[in-house]
Design a protein around this motif. Structure first.
Motif: not given
Length: 152
Positions: A49-54, A56-60
């Protein structure tokens, strides 16, 4: 009259007590083993979840860059042709262009890649882009593990 009934002697009671204690010990060991497995699974899930959130943040951040390009293109262009030409000249190299769609992949976690795709809307539209795809793709399989398109 002497009534004879069925009696459990002290030896049988001791054997029964030993069986109960051993059974409870085995159940305790199984519960401890299960809790350790749950902790390991929770830790792996937290890392994912932490890696996926990272990602997602880069994608944003990439999307914010693209949105800024779309906004500048609207300010500098009068026609759709000039609008799209400005966009195609300004987009970064990590973004692919297919007709009026922009797509890119964001990083990689646990053999999965975040794949994103937006459709650039014409200059006269009140909205600059529309989401087409946003999914986490497995490296071994091109199908999506999860996908959602409830963006607006």
């Amino acid at each position: 009259m002497n009534k004879t009934g069925y009696r459990i002697g002290p030896g049988a009671a001791s054997i029964l007590l030993v069986i109960v204690v051993v059974s409870m010990s085995i159940l305790g060991i199984l519960a401890l083993s299960e809790s350790k497995s749950e902790v390991r699974l929770s830790e792996k899930n937290a890392l994912f979840v932490e890696d996926k959130s990272r990602l997602e943040a880069e994608a944003v951040q990439t999307l914010a860059l693209l949105d800024a390009i779309l906004l500048k293109a609207r300010e500098n262009a009068d026609t759709n042709e000039a609008y799209f030409e400005y966009i195609y000249n300004e987009i970064p190299g990590c973004v692919s262009v297919e007709d009026d769609c922009l797509s890119w992949t964001q990083g990689s976690i646990h053999n999965r890649t975040l794949y994103l795709k937006i459709k650039v809307l014409p200059i006269e539209s009140s909205v600059r882009y529309e989401w087409l795809q946003h999914r986490l793709v497995s490296a071994a399989d091109s199908s999506s593990d999860w996908a959602f398109d409830d963006f607006e």
